[in-house]
Write an enzyme that holds these catalytic residues in place. Structure first.
Site, PDB file in Angstrom:
ATOM      1  N   LYS A  49       0.843  -1.188   0.000  1.00  0.00           N
ATOM      2  CA  LYS A  49       0.000   0.000   0.000  1.00  0.00           C
ATOM      3  C   LYS A  49       0.883   1.244   0.000  1.00  0.00           C
ATOM      4  CE  LYS A  49      -4.007   1.965   2.462  1.00  0.00           C
ATOM      5  NZ  LYS A  49      -4.961   1.761   3.577  1.00  0.00           N
ATOM      6  N   SER A  81      -9.852   1.676   2.468  1.00  0.00           N
ATOM      7  CA  SER A  81      -8.966   2.489   1.653  1.00  0.00           C
ATOM      8  C   SER A  81      -7.900   1.685   0.908  1.00  0.00           C
ATOM      9  CB  SER A  81      -8.269   3.535   2.532  1.00  0.00           C
ATOM     10  OG  SER A  81      -7.438   2.914   3.498  1.00  0.00           O
ATOM     11  N   SER A 116     -10.270  -0.672   6.658  1.00  0.00           N
ATOM     12  CA  SER A 116      -9.661  -0.425   5.349  1.00  0.00           C
ATOM     13  C   SER A 116      -8.901  -1.593   4.756  1.00  0.00           C
ATOM     14  CB  SER A 116      -8.736   0.797   5.414  1.00  0.00           C
ATOM     15  OG  SER A 116      -9.491   1.972   5.521  1.00  0.00           O
TER      16      SER A 116
END
Length: 471
Positions: free
Chosen positions: A74, A149, A173
């Site tokens: 990420k 997210s 997330s």
């Protein structure tokens, strides 16, 4: 192949790490144009790392339990010398001078990062539509969101761009995009996994965790990244208990509670899969019953005061002086305002304003203080439930993946996507989502298993039972 299978093949010399990486890079090149899972693909670095793994295997060395396994990171995890953007314009051009602990541990185990994945800007969102670089599409249906997210990381695993991925989970997330994309996603106990090198959103809630195509892959990844880190003051100062060893011990005799409050507002097709999951665990030997957690009704409200308040503080450092973007102004104040106006997206600005308001002198007790009291009530409800049950069961999301653009005009509707996942973050406990069939639209449904702090080993046993029951 799964991550475990790839590592076994590479370690035994039956498969070259370079071949594995080239195969995955080819898939990324072929399809990521329509998905946008990645902000950056580190082609040269990945191939160089693969060649080094092959050299070590040829020399008789064992590069580690994840030898040659492609992993996606990420883009809020720092990687030395490689751009880390948090999908925000304000970090444009920033290259960290250090690498996150979790990334170092994966690389030390033989894993090979293939790129940095897209996310909601500074991890603020539930659909990866708030990225400054555009949304990530769901690999199962490109008109649908990948969740957020950590949508890029979930999509990367679902599309077989990487065997494993890392994300961060502040209010769901990791679990929400894992559910939408049909992969396994883990939110570990707060402090079990080092946050050193994670760009902070809400420091008391953020936690790094793995995505995997299987429960066993996710368990191995968690074993590698967990454990005390002296660089993180919130890291639990004790040796982590491996979860892979007891993965197949079954659920016979385990007491599992179905949270009644997390059935409200859930679509009928998701509830149907939840009920089948409960039956599956019951057939495997678990004892299933319902449990009421009254404070969960207020979890969403408390979270959207606490998280923005912490974000307001954490994001104050992006001032046009120390990081990334700088927009010149007549004086320091004007430069600061112009930089933040140009650099932050609408959702980040919304949360900074909300958090600053909640922390202001006239409203601190009325909003932030009361939200923290609700957080305590949620922790107490969890403690009470875990006196009766070993684990808790719920949907991961109220629905399957929704259409891109369907909720962007109504932030409050978007926030409701996190209703099932937020309580665990507020309490600092562990949770995992396991893909468990499809909804009426043919898209994946995730089932969430929650565990008390440091209860990952038991949690993974239930996850493995769900996975094998579906098979």
């Amino acid at each position: 192949m799964t991550a475990i299978e790839i590592a076994a093949e590479v370690r035994a010399g039956r498969h070259k790490a370079r071949e594995v990486i080239d195969e995955h890079l080819a898939r990324i090149a072929e399809r990521d144009g329509e998905l946008h899972a990645f902000n950056l693909v580190t082609v040269d670095e990945a191939r160089a790392a693969a060649d080094e793994i092959d050299r070590r295997v040829a020399a008789g060395d064992d590069p580690g339990p994840l030898s040659g396994v492609p992993v996606a990171l990420k883009d809020n995890l720092c990687t030395r010398g490689i751009p880390t953007t948090c999908s925000s314009r304000i970090l444009e051009g920033w290259r960290p001078p250090y690498t996150a602990t979790v990334v170092e541990r994966l690389v030390a185990a033989g894993a090979i990062p293939v790129g940095k994945t897209n996310l909601d800007e500074f991890a603020m969102g539930s659909s990866t539509e708030n990225s400054a670089f555009g949304p990530t599409a769901n690999p199962h249906n490109t008109t649908r969101v990948a969740g957020g997210s950590s949508g890029g990381s979930a999509a990367a695993v679902a599309a077989n761009f990487a065997a494993l991925a890392l994300g961060s989970d502040t209010g769901g997330s990791i679990r929400l995009p894992a559910s939408f994309c049909g992969v396994v996603g883990v939110k570990p106990t707060y402090g079990l996994v080092s946050r050193y090198g994670l760009v902070a959103f809400a420091s008391s809630l953020d936690q790094i965790g793995p995505f995997g195509a299987t429960v066993a892959d996710a368990a191995l990844a968690l074993d590698i990244i967990s454990g005390h880190d002296p660089m993180d003051s919130t890291s639990i100062p004790r040796e982590a208990v491996p979860v892979s060893r007891t993965l197949n011990d079954g659920v016979d005799g385990l007491r599992i509670g179905m949270v009644s409050e997390l059935r409200n507002g859930i679509s009928s097709d998701v509830l149907s899969r939840l009920d089948v999951a409960a039956i599956t665990l019951e057939k495997a030997g678990a004892v299933i019953d319902t449990v009421s957690m009254p404070s969960f009704t207020y979890g969403l409200t408390a979270y959207y005061l606490i998280a923005p308040a912490e974000a307001s503080s954490n994001l104050a450092r992006y001032d046009g002086v120390r990081y990334g973007l700088r927009v010149d102004g007549a004086d320091v104040a004007a430069m600061n305002a112009a930089t933040r106006t140009a650099g932050f997206g609408e959702e980040v600005k919304r949360r900074i304003m909300l958090g600053t308001y909640a922390l202001s002198a006239g409203y601190y007790d009325a909003y932030y203080g009361k939200a923290q009291k609700v957080r305590t009530l949620i922790a107490r409800d969890f403690a009470s439930a875990y006196e009766r049950f070993d684990l808790l069961l719920s949907p991961t999301s109220p629905t399957t993946a929704f259409e891109i653009g369907a909720k962007t005009a109504d932030p409050l509707t978007m926030y409701l996507s996190d209703v099932c996942t937020i309580p665990t973050n507020l309490a600092g406990h562990a949770a995992i989502t396991v893909p468990f069939g499809s909804g009426d639209d043919g898209l994946p449904v995730g089932i969430q298993v929650m565990a008390p702090a440091l209860g990952e080993a038991t949690m993974f046993r239930a996850a493995a039972a769900l996975e094998s029951g579906l098979a």
